[in-house]
Write a protein that holds these residues in place. Structure first.
Motif, PDB file in Angstrom:
ATOM      1  N   LYS A  28       0.842  -1.204   0.000  1.00 33.36           N
ATOM      2  CA  LYS A  28       0.000   0.000   0.000  1.00 33.36           C
ATOM      3  C   LYS A  28       0.879   1.255   0.000  1.00 33.36           C
ATOM      4  O   LYS A  28       1.854   1.354   0.740  1.00 33.36           O
ATOM      5  N   GLY A  29       0.556   2.159  -0.888  1.00 31.83           N
ATOM      6  CA  GLY A  29       1.271   3.437  -0.966  1.00 31.83           C
ATOM      7  C   GLY A  29       2.526   3.393  -1.820  1.00 31.83           C
ATOM      8  O   GLY A  29       3.172   4.416  -2.045  1.00 31.83           O
ATOM      9  N   GLU A  30       2.859   2.215  -2.319  1.00 35.09           N
ATOM     10  CA  GLU A  30       4.089   2.071  -3.111  1.00 35.09           C
ATOM     11  C   GLU A  30       3.842   2.440  -4.586  1.00 35.09           C
ATOM     12  O   GLU A  30       2.735   2.279  -5.092  1.00 35.09           O
ATOM     13  N   VAL A  82      -9.753   0.775  -8.817  1.00 36.27           N
ATOM     14  CA  VAL A  82      -8.472   0.669  -9.519  1.00 36.27           C
ATOM     15  C   VAL A  82      -8.586   1.463 -10.824  1.00 36.27           C
ATOM     16  O   VAL A  82      -9.284   1.059 -11.745  1.00 36.27           O
ATOM     17  N   ALA A  83      -7.908   2.600 -10.872  1.00 34.37           N
ATOM     18  CA  ALA A  83      -8.006   3.448 -12.074  1.00 34.37           C
ATOM     19  C   ALA A  83      -6.937   3.050 -13.079  1.00 34.37           C
ATOM     20  O   ALA A  83      -5.852   2.619 -12.702  1.00 34.37           O
ATOM     21  N   TYR A  84      -7.287   3.209 -14.345  1.00 33.75           N
ATOM     22  CA  TYR A  84      -6.349   2.870 -15.416  1.00 33.75           C
ATOM     23  C   TYR A  84      -6.180   4.095 -16.305  1.00 33.75           C
ATOM     24  O   TYR A  84      -7.153   4.588 -16.874  1.00 33.75           O
ATOM     25  N   ALA A  85      -4.945   4.589 -16.369  1.00 30.50           N
ATOM     26  CA  ALA A  85      -4.672   5.745 -17.234  1.00 30.50           C
ATOM     27  C   ALA A  85      -4.133   5.212 -18.561  1.00 30.50           C
ATOM     28  O   ALA A  85      -3.022   4.676 -18.613  1.00 30.50           O
ATOM     29  N   PHE A  86      -4.934   5.352 -19.600  1.00 27.48           N
ATOM     30  CA  PHE A  86      -4.570   4.794 -20.914  1.00 27.48           C
ATOM     31  C   PHE A  86      -3.408   5.558 -21.532  1.00 27.48           C
ATOM     32  O   PHE A  86      -3.267   6.775 -21.346  1.00 27.48           O
ATOM     33  N   GLN A  87      -2.642   4.815 -22.329  1.00 31.51           N
ATOM     34  CA  GLN A  87      -1.471   5.399 -22.981  1.00 31.51           C
ATOM     35  C   GLN A  87      -1.841   6.612 -23.845  1.00 31.51           C
ATOM     36  O   GLN A  87      -1.193   7.631 -23.819  1.00 31.51           O
ATOM     37  N   PRO A 158      -9.192   7.035  -6.661  1.00 34.51           N
ATOM     38  CA  PRO A 158      -9.079   5.576  -6.489  1.00 34.51           C
ATOM     39  C   PRO A 158      -7.963   5.195  -5.513  1.00 34.51           C
ATOM     40  O   PRO A 158      -7.090   6.014  -5.209  1.00 34.51           O
ATOM     41  N   ASP A 159      -8.005   3.930  -5.053  1.00 40.30           N
ATOM     42  CA  ASP A 159      -6.957   3.444  -4.135  1.00 40.30           C
ATOM     43  C   ASP A 159      -5.702   3.054  -4.917  1.00 40.30           C
ATOM     44  O   ASP A 159      -4.597   3.138  -4.403  1.00 40.30           O
ATOM     45  N   ILE A 160      -5.928   2.599  -6.151  1.00 40.04           N
ATOM     46  CA  ILE A 160      -4.806   2.121  -6.971  1.00 40.04           C
ATOM     47  C   ILE A 160      -4.885   2.796  -8.339  1.00 40.04           C
ATOM     48  O   ILE A 160      -5.977   2.921  -8.907  1.00 40.04           O
ATOM     49  N   ILE A 161      -3.737   3.223  -8.856  1.00 43.37           N
ATOM     50  CA  ILE A 161      -3.725   3.791 -10.215  1.00 43.37           C
ATOM     51  C   ILE A 161      -2.704   3.031 -11.056  1.00 43.37           C
ATOM     52  O   ILE A 161      -1.568   2.806 -10.627  1.00 43.37           O
ATOM     53  N   LEU A 162      -3.145   2.633 -12.238  1.00 38.64           N
ATOM     54  CA  LEU A 162      -2.257   1.932 -13.168  1.00 38.64           C
ATOM     55  C   LEU A 162      -1.947   2.902 -14.315  1.00 38.64           C
ATOM     56  O   LEU A 162      -2.849   3.297 -15.045  1.00 38.64           O
ATOM     57  N   THR A 191      -1.625   3.791  -4.175  1.00 35.22           N
ATOM     58  CA  THR A 191      -0.711   2.750  -4.661  1.00 35.22           C
ATOM     59  C   THR A 191      -0.727   2.797  -6.187  1.00 35.22           C
ATOM     60  O   THR A 191      -1.790   3.008  -6.782  1.00 35.22           O
ATOM     61  N   SER A 192       0.432   2.640  -6.800  1.00 34.90           N
ATOM     62  CA  SER A 192       0.416   2.741  -8.258  1.00 34.90           C
ATOM     63  C   SER A 192       1.431   1.815  -8.924  1.00 34.90           C
ATOM     64  O   SER A 192       2.431   1.437  -8.320  1.00 34.90           O
TER      65      SER A 192
END
Lengths: 250, 263
Positions: A28-30, A82-87, A158-162, A191-192
């Protein structure tokens, strides 16, 4: 506390085995950097993590829950956290910048239109995009589209971002804005996972960097270790050595 | 040579099975999505406007031409046997039962079916469909359901309008070429056309609406590659929807005839 755990992830397309047992975890948080040559399946890992791609075998645990068995309806709730940031931003081209950002808020919150308006404007201002709210994505530059895409991904907090190559093809200014955003979000405990080829960005924002090669994770190091190493898989990748030569060296 | 033909035939057969299986699954998912909140009424309204209102000029031109041509053809043909007075009866039943729904369906398959496939295909290529999913929403609910419902509402209404325009075209040619008084033509239409004729035409158009919208959405969502596949999806939608409209028209007509006989 371990927030993401990927165990023995395998995925193949036709006869090509892209992932041959990828395993790693993120606490978490990394902020974890995922490096690798083109076509090694880095983005595929991110897409699998929100169920956009079905994996052949393995486990993807988000906050302890294996999401690989989830159906499309169950995955919808995972995707809100969980968020996803597209290219390329993947903005809705028929909607204005404002509506693109308002979309997740209208879908998943009970905010009034006034609150949505204020939240969208604040987010746009955080990304230095104020004044562009009523433009269509087609009239924005590539860098601005990426920033809008990132703004849309994080607007639900979100808690997680990709992040899928968030700085690829950007000028130094846009790169800096995105790096600062990632660091700002990291400071709030998000966290990402960052998939990138941009080594300076990876070294600047990540807590740990992993190298994906031949369908497996072959090396892990902190940015400090990468900087200090005279050689090694990640260092070689950073210096632009060919992967076959890397194999021989390591 | 035989092997090549056999391979080509099996590939086509497989793609047809794939189409029917895929569209069935898509339809089932759409029904299931219809039952859950949220309901995107504004998106449905948008589709009704796009499919219905914006197709009106095309339908007016097509069906008025069909009505005029049919009246002219039957008029000239029946004149030889002194049967001009039967023209309003024949033309009105043909338009209301067959030509109105079928031609409207074919025109909408070309205009709207192709539009649906190319729009969804382009969204798939530019990852907008993935973005809808990644943002925790369902592309079937947001993209497919409004298009299916929009087409199912707009097409029967367009057919109703097309029937009226087609009959008006017939009245105009009846007066100008066949010397049939408009009031006579008008009265014959109401004597001949029954509520059953209208209902069968509208039911057909409802089935055609399902065929067009589901084919368009199915081929659009299947696009995976680049812009070339978008073009292919558009063509496949128009071809498949047109074929299915004509084939289903035959079976529906057959079913209605049997049903009418029983009653």
């Amino acid at each position: 506390m371990e927030l993401i755990r990927i165990n023995n992830l395998c995925k193949s397309f036709d006869k090509k085995n892209v992932h041959k047992g990828v395993s790693f975890s993120v606490i978490k948080g990394e902020c974890l950097g995922l490096l690798g040559g083109s076509g090694t399946g880095k983005s595929l890992i991110l897409r699998s993590m929100i169920g956009l791609e079905k994996i052949d075998s393995g486990e993807i645990r988000i906050a302890g829950t294996d999401i690989t068995k989830f159906n499309e309806r169950e995955l919808l709730s995972v995707r809100q956290k969980v968020a996803y940031a597209f290219q390329g931003g993947a903005l809705f081209d028929s909607m204005t910048v404002f509506d693109n950002l308002a979309y997740p808020l209208r879908e998943h919150t009970k905010l009034t239109e006034t609150d949505i308006y204020q939240k969208v404007l604040k987010t746009l201002s955080d990304f230095d995009l104020k004044g562009n709210e009523y433009l269509l994505p087609a009239s924005l530059s590539g860098g601005m589209q990426k920033r809008v895409g990132l703004a849309r991904a994080i607007i639900l907090e979100p808690d997680i971002i990709l992040y899928d190559e968030p700085t690829a093809g950007l000028d130094p200014y846009n790169t800096k804005v995105i790096q600062d955003t990632i660091l700002r979000l990291k400071a709030t405990g998000v966290t990402s996972i960052l998939v990138t080829h941009d080594m300076p960005s990876a070294l600047a924002v990540c807590d740990r960097i992993m190298m994906l090669m031949n369908g497996k994770i072959v090396a892990t190091a902190t940015p400090a270790e990468v900087r200090e190493q005279p050689a090694g898989v990640i260092k070689n990748f950073m210096m632009g050595f060919h992967q076959k030569r890397q194999k021989g060296r390591d | 040579m035989m092997q090549i033909l056999a391979t080509a035939a099996s590939t086509h057969l497989l793609s047809i099975f794939e189409f029917f299986g895929g569209t069935f699954i898509l339809f089932k998912k759409s029904i299931s999505e219809c039952l859950h909140r949220p309901f995107y009424l504004s998106l449905i309204n948008e589709q009704i406007y796009h499919i219905g209102v914006r197709s009106l000029p095309l339908i007016i031109i097509t069906l008025s031409a069909i009505g005029m041509v049919m009246t002219m053809q039957f008029g000239l043909g029946l004149q030889k046997f002194g049967g001009t007075l039967y023209v309003p009866r024949i033309v009105s039943v043909s338009i209301v039962r067959e030509l109105g729904p079928v031609f409207t369906g074919l025109m909408i398959a070309g205009r709207v079916g192709a539009g649906i496939a190319s729009e969804i295909g382009s969204m798939a290529v530019t990852q907008q469909i993935d973005a809808i999913r990644a943002l925790g929403t369902s592309p079937i609910k947001r993209i497919v359901v409004p298009r299916i419902i929009g087409t199912c509402i707009a097409l029967p209404l367009l057919t109703l309008f097309a029937n009226i325009v087609g009959l008006l075209g017939g009245i105009i040619i009846g007066k100008s070429d066949l010397n049939l008084a408009p009031s006579f033509y008008y009265n014959k239409i109401f004597e001949t056309v029954t509520l059953m004729d209208f209902s069968t035409g509208l039911f057909k158009s409802f089935v055609f609406a399902l065929v067009i919208s589901i084919s368009g959405c199915y081929y659009g969502l299947r696009v995976k590659g680049g812009t070339r596949e978008v073009g292919a999806a558009t063509t496949q939608t128009v071809v498949m929807a047109s074929i299915l409209i004509l084939v289903s028209d035959f079976f529906l007509t057959k079913i209605f005839f049997i049903w009418e006989k029983w009653n």
